[in-house]
Scaffold this motif. Structure first.
Motif, PDB file in Angstrom:
ATOM      1  N   GLN A  13       5.178  -0.371  -4.690  1.00  0.00           N
ATOM      2  CA  GLN A  13       5.788  -0.948  -3.486  1.00  0.00           C
ATOM      3  C   GLN A  13       5.076  -0.466  -2.223  1.00  0.00           C
ATOM      4  O   GLN A  13       4.816  -1.254  -1.311  1.00  0.00           O
ATOM      5  CB  GLN A  13       7.281  -0.594  -3.423  1.00  0.00           C
ATOM      6  N   ILE A  14       4.744   0.812  -2.186  1.00  0.00           N
ATOM      7  CA  ILE A  14       4.002   1.353  -1.042  1.00  0.00           C
ATOM      8  C   ILE A  14       2.611   0.713  -0.993  1.00  0.00           C
ATOM      9  O   ILE A  14       2.125   0.363   0.082  1.00  0.00           O
ATOM     10  CB  ILE A  14       3.909   2.890  -1.115  1.00  0.00           C
ATOM     11  N   ALA A  16       1.776  -2.230  -1.988  1.00  0.00           N
ATOM     12  CA  ALA A  16       1.933  -3.587  -1.471  1.00  0.00           C
ATOM     13  C   ALA A  16       2.045  -3.575   0.050  1.00  0.00           C
ATOM     14  O   ALA A  16       1.424  -4.404   0.735  1.00  0.00           O
ATOM     15  CB  ALA A  16       3.167  -4.249  -2.091  1.00  0.00           C
ATOM     16  N   LEU A  17       2.802  -2.643   0.592  1.00  0.00           N
ATOM     17  CA  LEU A  17       2.923  -2.517   2.050  1.00  0.00           C
ATOM     18  C   LEU A  17       1.580  -2.176   2.692  1.00  0.00           C
ATOM     19  O   LEU A  17       1.232  -2.715   3.755  1.00  0.00           O
ATOM     20  CB  LEU A  17       3.969  -1.469   2.418  1.00  0.00           C
ATOM     21  N   GLU A  18       0.823  -1.297   2.059  1.00  0.00           N
ATOM     22  CA  GLU A  18      -0.503  -0.933   2.578  1.00  0.00           C
ATOM     23  C   GLU A  18      -1.438  -2.145   2.563  1.00  0.00           C
ATOM     24  O   GLU A  18      -2.200  -2.362   3.503  1.00  0.00           O
ATOM     25  CB  GLU A  18      -1.113   0.214   1.755  1.00  0.00           C
ATOM     26  N   ILE A  20      -0.560  -5.281   2.760  1.00  0.00           N
ATOM     27  CA  ILE A  20      -0.114  -6.185   3.824  1.00  0.00           C
ATOM     28  C   ILE A  20      -0.605  -5.695   5.178  1.00  0.00           C
ATOM     29  O   ILE A  20      -1.104  -6.480   5.993  1.00  0.00           O
ATOM     30  CB  ILE A  20       1.426  -6.318   3.803  1.00  0.00           C
ATOM     31  N   LYS A  21      -0.473  -4.379   5.419  1.00  0.00           N
ATOM     32  CA  LYS A  21      -0.922  -3.823   6.705  1.00  0.00           C
ATOM     33  C   LYS A  21      -2.406  -4.063   6.943  1.00  0.00           C
ATOM     34  O   LYS A  21      -2.843  -4.227   8.072  1.00  0.00           O
ATOM     35  CB  LYS A  21      -0.637  -2.314   6.784  1.00  0.00           C
ATOM     36  N   ILE A  27      -3.487  -6.254  -4.012  1.00  0.00           N
ATOM     37  CA  ILE A  27      -3.338  -4.797  -4.032  1.00  0.00           C
ATOM     38  C   ILE A  27      -4.537  -4.227  -4.777  1.00  0.00           C
ATOM     39  O   ILE A  27      -4.762  -4.542  -5.946  1.00  0.00           O
ATOM     40  CB  ILE A  27      -2.029  -4.384  -4.718  1.00  0.00           C
ATOM     41  N   HIS A  31      -5.160   0.983  -2.333  1.00  0.00           N
ATOM     42  CA  HIS A  31      -3.770   0.830  -1.898  1.00  0.00           C
ATOM     43  C   HIS A  31      -2.835   1.601  -2.831  1.00  0.00           C
ATOM     44  O   HIS A  31      -1.885   2.258  -2.388  1.00  0.00           O
ATOM     45  CB  HIS A  31      -3.363  -0.641  -1.860  1.00  0.00           C
ATOM     46  N   GLY A  35      -0.389   4.760  -2.219  1.00  0.00           N
ATOM     47  CA  GLY A  35       1.012   4.772  -2.641  1.00  0.00           C
ATOM     48  C   GLY A  35       1.376   6.059  -3.357  1.00  0.00           C
ATOM     49  O   GLY A  35       2.413   6.667  -3.076  1.00  0.00           O
ATOM     50  N   SER A  38       1.554   8.990  -1.022  1.00  0.00           N
ATOM     51  CA  SER A  38       2.595   8.883   0.001  1.00  0.00           C
ATOM     52  C   SER A  38       3.952   9.374  -0.499  1.00  0.00           C
ATOM     53  O   SER A  38       4.947   9.268   0.207  1.00  0.00           O
ATOM     54  CB  SER A  38       2.720   7.430   0.470  1.00  0.00           C
TER      55      SER A  38
END
Length: 70
Positions: A13-14, A16-18, A20-21, A27, A31, A35, A38
């Motif tokens: 999930q992290i 995926a956010l990375e 997107i950013k 992914i 990335h 994750g 993090s």
């Protein structure tokens, strides 16, 4: 398909956010590694939640590996 552990689900999930950013179309390994690294940003709270407790154990094992092999 094999079910992912709580820690891997959170890392994904992290990741995926990375992605997107960074406006990535997918992914990538970088990335996913972000994750994993993090995990320390996720607060640990005492809980009876089995998933949270599983995550805390995975996080501890990951950091033990990282500090042992640096």
């Amino acid at each position: 398909m094999t079910e992912l552990s709580t820690g891997l689900q959170i890392a994904w999930q992290i990741a995926a956010l990375e992605a997107i950013k960074k406006n990535s179309e997918s992914i990538d390994a970088e990335h996913f590694i972000l994750g994993l690294l993090s995990f320390d940003k996720i607060p640990e709270q005492q809980s009876d939640d089995q998933n949270l407790n599983s995550f805390i154990i995975e996080k501890s094992k990951l950091y033990q590996i990282l500090t042992t092999h640096n």
